[in-house]
Design a protein around this motif. Structure first.
Motif, mmCIF file in Angstrom:
data_model
loop_
_atom_site.group_PDB
_atom_site.id
_atom_site.type_symbol
_atom_site.label_atom_id
_atom_site.label_comp_id
_atom_site.label_asym_id
_atom_site.label_seq_id
_atom_site.Cartn_x
_atom_site.Cartn_y
_atom_site.Cartn_z
ATOM 1 N N GLY A 445 0.782 -1.268 -0.152
ATOM 2 C CA GLY A 445 0.005 0.235 -0.094
ATOM 3 C C GLY A 445 0.761 1.449 0.064
ATOM 4 N N PHE A 446 2.387 1.095 -0.235
ATOM 5 C CA PHE A 446 3.010 2.243 -0.115
ATOM 6 C C PHE A 446 3.587 2.553 -1.499
ATOM 7 N N SER A 447 3.518 3.745 -1.989
ATOM 8 C CA SER A 447 4.317 4.289 -3.222
ATOM 9 C C SER A 447 5.608 4.917 -2.628
ATOM 10 N N HIS A 448 6.621 5.115 -3.518
ATOM 11 C CA HIS A 448 7.875 5.487 -3.017
ATOM 12 C C HIS A 448 7.797 6.942 -2.264
ATOM 13 N N GLU A 449 6.879 7.663 -2.829
ATOM 14 C CA GLU A 449 6.722 8.873 -2.055
ATOM 15 C C GLU A 449 6.146 8.922 -0.750
ATOM 16 N N ILE A 450 5.311 7.973 -0.419
ATOM 17 C CA ILE A 450 4.655 7.756 0.863
ATOM 18 C C ILE A 450 5.595 7.001 1.474
ATOM 19 N N LEU A 451 6.466 6.194 1.285
ATOM 20 C CA LEU A 451 7.753 5.792 1.991
ATOM 21 C C LEU A 451 8.325 6.712 2.406
ATOM 22 N N LYS A 452 8.700 7.748 1.468
ATOM 23 C CA LYS A 452 9.639 8.887 2.158
ATOM 24 C C LYS A 452 8.912 9.672 3.123
ATOM 25 N N GLU A 453 7.795 10.127 2.650
ATOM 26 C CA GLU A 453 7.056 10.723 3.436
ATOM 27 C C GLU A 453 6.838 10.340 4.962
ATOM 28 N N LEU A 454 6.529 9.216 5.060
ATOM 29 C CA LEU A 454 6.295 8.496 6.544
ATOM 30 C C LEU A 454 7.819 8.315 7.317
ATOM 31 N N TYR A 455 8.850 8.013 6.318
ATOM 32 C CA TYR A 455 10.131 7.684 7.182
ATOM 33 C C TYR A 455 10.394 9.320 7.722
ATOM 34 N N GLU A 456 10.205 10.363 7.067
ATOM 35 C CA GLU A 456 10.558 11.647 7.462
ATOM 36 C C GLU A 456 9.679 11.984 8.788
ATOM 37 N N LYS A 457 8.305 11.571 8.738
ATOM 38 C CA LYS A 457 7.586 11.850 10.085
ATOM 39 C C LYS A 457 7.949 10.888 11.128
ATOM 40 N N PHE A 458 8.287 9.634 10.856
ATOM 41 C CA PHE A 458 8.767 8.802 11.980
ATOM 42 C C PHE A 458 10.199 8.961 12.465
#
Length: 843
Positions: A445-458
């Motif tokens: 359920g993760f795109s490359h953009e979502i992976l990056k966005e979530l990692y920066e949030k986490f």
């Protein structure tokens, strides 16, 4: 309480109430009772002590009947001169409304200790929380008591009439006129209303000025409870369950704002809806769900997530309730009345993004089947006559899901594999009580953009230590995260070990706090499918063998002895049952003194109770506790059962049923629950069920949870969780209040008479089980009755005409327990707030 608080609450330029100054009578102490129509009608009971009037608000008023106990909430001290106050307290002032002096006179303490003055005696009794006094009034005469409810109830008391020549069954409140002015409160109210109407008419004739309205503000929404199956019921209505963000909108003349259920502002994100709501020609607080729909008209959480990032898609706000209209709180209206107002309000305005959420009445099963066909989230069932309860999860609203979707807390990430960057999967959890429970990992359920966005949030919230108490088995390296991010996932099913199968990430939920995400799988208490206990030593016989449990070796004897002759059930089968159900029953035995009911030769042989155990004759690993017995005037060594070995030891002694105290040795004076024991004299279980449902109705009226189980014999037990906050005296009084309320609902089939002869064969509502040292069979306990029946926790929908006291036995309950888990678990929870309940309901 000092007169400082009295003065702080009042504006003496606006009210005619006297200013707070001390005063006193020359001779005898005085009392006064004022009938006060404020926001709620009540009676103010005041006693002169130490220059002030000690004061209690009595919602239902005093009584001359010794059987009636009235709640009295202690309030701030009032000045002595308040004894003669009658009249109107204007709007906008504390206690606004009308007041008469309903009764007055003198009073004195019932007993005065040697060397003390009456006032010193009263002050001493006040400190102890038990006042006993004699009233010499125009309406109230004779002996009364004020008894403080102990526990966390700092200002809750009970007002009681004592048995004497002035005691009477007549309702003294029918004598409703003032002892000073001889007018009734009702006539005073009518006169005040006439005066208000004159003032209003006068103001209407003058040039109109724009009056300031009370500003509308955010209210936390009412929440729904989860239930398994749809149902048909003409007293319920059914709505669509939307897959979006719950949103409370506050519409005023000046501004319109949208909020999440936790008051996070949604206005900027959903500005088109806010702008649309400005077209309403009224001020209002609305409750609904913001969604983005697929082409087929089905709401889709992922599309809503995409909208927040890209702005693509059409926002819709489905409104299903209204809390306030033009400054008028309408939460007390029935749901159907509120929805009728809401529909009229929305139809008057040409709104593009805001829609009325329609419903059907009665036909819940058909409506649910349509939701399956249309592939929507599910449905919401709502009691049509119900009011709107701010910030409370209630069973007047029920959610019934047909899709597998869950809210989950992100507790960690795994290292990425192959070409994936940032992280491989998220680890998910939910709270079961206060314990964070692992429910699986999600890697899709993760795109490359979502992976990056979530990692920066986490990243700023990475932690070294796991937030879980349990150890989990994950092959990849884990980076733990503070459990604060909540996401939505869809999945195929729950696995047997309570993990999500094939979860797919849908997006973060900005509207939910992690603490709100509750475990939705099966109860963590799973019946262990243990093999039958096999003999462990070479010297065993068929009837006797040793069983090793951890570091303990337990000798079990006479396993083939018949305990239930008609059913041919042996002692060994009873022990095997407790072996398999130990994980379920032990939480309700832990740290509780045991009164052992022993049947060494089965249910048809002689039995005896054993409380005092001989420490020299029991194994050294058995835990005991010395507790002083007033009846024996000595310490008794009670057995404490905290683990399986002790449970099986008791069963081997012939304890067919297990009977723990209501309190633990950690808080021996404070029980963990209220017990209402419904025990019939005659074999008429339908009336037992009717009585139990009356208890449920009373507790629902008090907005408090209660739980039902079969006694395993001929009756039912209803438990009300307390969390050990109150002592036995307080709990017994509360249980008596509940019993009286139940009796009022079903007087033809129930009795509060202790004497069997006086009951006339009616069902006894036994509230006296709520005393120190009293015991009842524990949940999951076998009973010494034909069939080896089991005291079995029930869901309330099972308490009906089909229920039988004999239907649950050791032959069939294990499968039920495995399927339903521990239905009794909430009984050990935080517990109800007796103070708040009594105050709110005026009991």
């Amino acid at each position: 309480m000092s007169l400082t608080k009295y003065n702080q609450k009042r504006n003496f330029k606006s009210t005619k109430e006297p200013e707070g100054k001390k005063g006193n009578s020359k001779n005898e102490l005085i009392f006064v009772i004022q009938k006060h129509a404020a926001s709620h009608l009540h009676y103010d009971f005041r006693l002169e002590v130490d220059g002030v009037l000690k004061s209690w608000a009595v919602p239902k008023g005093p009584s001359l009947d010794p059987d009636i106990k009235r709640l009295a909430m202690e309030v701030e001290d009032h000045p002595y001169s308040y004894k003669d106050f009658e009249g109107n307290i204007p709007k906008g002032n504390y206690g606004a409304g009308n007041v008469i002096v309903w009764d007055n006179g003198t009073y004195e303490p019932l007993e005065v200790e040697a060397g003390k003055s009456p006032e010193k005696q009263l002050l001493s009794d006040l400190k102890k929380g038990h006042l006993r006094f004699v009233l010499k009034g125009k309406k109230l005469r004779g002996s009364f008591s004020l008894v403080k409810l102990h526990g966390k109830q700092e200002n809750a008391w009970l007002l009681l009439k004592k048995q004497d020549k002035y005691a009477a069954k007549e309702d003294i409140l029918t004598q409703d006129k003032s002892v000073l002015s001889k007018i009734s409160l009702e006539s005073m109210i009518k006169e005040a209303q006439k005066q208000e109407e004159k003032e209003e008419k006068k103001s209407e004739e003058q040039p109109k000025t724009s009056a300031k309205k009370r500003a509308l503000s955010f209210k936390k929404p009412m929440l729904a409870s989860l239930t398994d199956k749809p149902f048909d019921d003409e007293e319920w209505l059914f709505e669509n369950k939307y897959d979006g963000y719950r949103a409370i909108s506050v519409v005023t003349e000046k501004d319109t704002a949208l909020y999440s259920r936790n008051e996070i502002s949604f206005t900027k994100n959903f500005q088109t809806i806010a702008d649309d709501l400005k077209k309403l020609e009224h001020e209002a607080i609305l409750d609904g769900e913001v969604v983005v729909e697929q082409k087929a008209g089905v709401s889709d959480f992922q599309l809503l997530q995409n909208y927040l990032k890209t702005g693509k898609g059409k926002l819709k706000y489905y409104v299903f309730d209204i809390l306030n209209l033009d400054g008028n709180d309408i939460t007390h209206l029935s749901l159907l009345e509120r929805k009728e107002l809401l529909k009229i309000l929305l139809e008057k305005a040409a709104l593009e993004h805001v829609f009325y959420s329609d419903h059907v009445i009665g036909k819940g099963i058909d409506f649910f089947n349509k939701s399956i066909k249309n592939k929507t989230e599910g449905i919401i069932a709502k009691k049509a006559s119900g009011s709107y309860t701010i910030n409370k999860r209630t069973k007047d609203w029920l959610k019934i899901k047909n899709t597998q979707a869950e809210e989950a807390i992100i507790i960690g990430i795994t290292t990425p594999q192959n070409s994936r960057k940032y992280f491989g999967a998220i680890l998910l959890g939910q709270y079961e009580g206060k314990t964070l429970k692992y429910i699986g990992k999600c890697g899709t359920g993760f795109s490359h953009e979502i992976l990056k966005e979530l990692y920066e949030k986490f990243s700023p919230h990475f932690i070294e230590k796991s937030p879980l108490e349990e150890k989990i088995s994950v092959r990849e390296t884990i980076q733990w995260i503070q459990p604060k991010f909540v996401c939505q996932v869809k999945f195929a099913e729950w696995t047997q070990d309570n993990h999500l199968r094939q979860p797919v990430y849908l997006g973060l939920r900005i509207d939910k706090n992690a603490e709100e995400v509750s475990f939705s799988g099966k109860s963590s208490v799973i019946i262990k499918k243990e093999s039958k206990m096999e003999p462990k030593t070479a010297k065993q016989t068929e009837n006797d063998f040793d069983l090793k449990l951890g570091k303990v070796t337990l000798h079990l004897s006479n396993q083939n002895k018949i305990y239930f002759p008609d059913d041919k059930i042996t002692k060994g089968e009873i022990i095997q049952y407790y072996n398999e159900v130990s994980d379920l029953i032990l939480p309700y035995l832990k740290d509780r003194p045991q009164s052992m009911n022993r049947f060494p030769n089965g249910i048809e042989g002689p039995s005896f109770y054993q409380k005092d155990v001989d420490e020299d004759k029991i194994p050294s690993w058995i835990k005991t506790k010395k507790i002083f017995s007033e009846s024996n005037n000595a310490n008794i060594d009670y057995l404490i059962c905290n683990e399986k070995a002790t449970l099986l030891y008791m069963a081997n002694l012939g304890c067919i049923d297990i009977n723990p105290w209501n309190s633990t040795i950690k808080r021996i004076e404070n029980p963990d629950w209220v017990v209402i024991d419904i025990d019939p004299e005659k074999d008429d279980f339908t009336k037992v069920v009717e009585t139990a449902l009356a208890v449920k109705e009373v507790m629902d009226g008090l907005e408090a949870e209660c739980y039902c189980k079969t006694s395993g014999a001929s009756g039912l037990h209803v438990y009300i969780p307390l969390g050990g906050k109150y002592d036995y005296d307080t709990v017994k009084i509360f249980a008596e209040i509940v019993a009286h309320e139940v009796y009022q609902k079903v007087p033809k089939i129930t009795s509060l008479e202790r004497s069997i002869k006086k009951r006339d064969h009616k069902i006894y509502i036994d509230y006296l089980q709520n005393r120190k040292g009293q015991t009842l069979a524990a949940p999951y306990s076998v009973r010494p009755k034909p069939g080896a029946t089991v005291s079995t926790p029930l869901e309330w929908n099972e308490v009906n005409a089909k229920l039988s006291p004999k239907q649950f036995t050791i032959k069939n309950v294990l499968k039920r327990f495995e399927q339903k888990g521990d239905l009794w678990k909430p009984v050990l929870g935080k517990g109800i707030d007796i103070k708040g309940i009594l105050k709110k309901n005026g009991l």
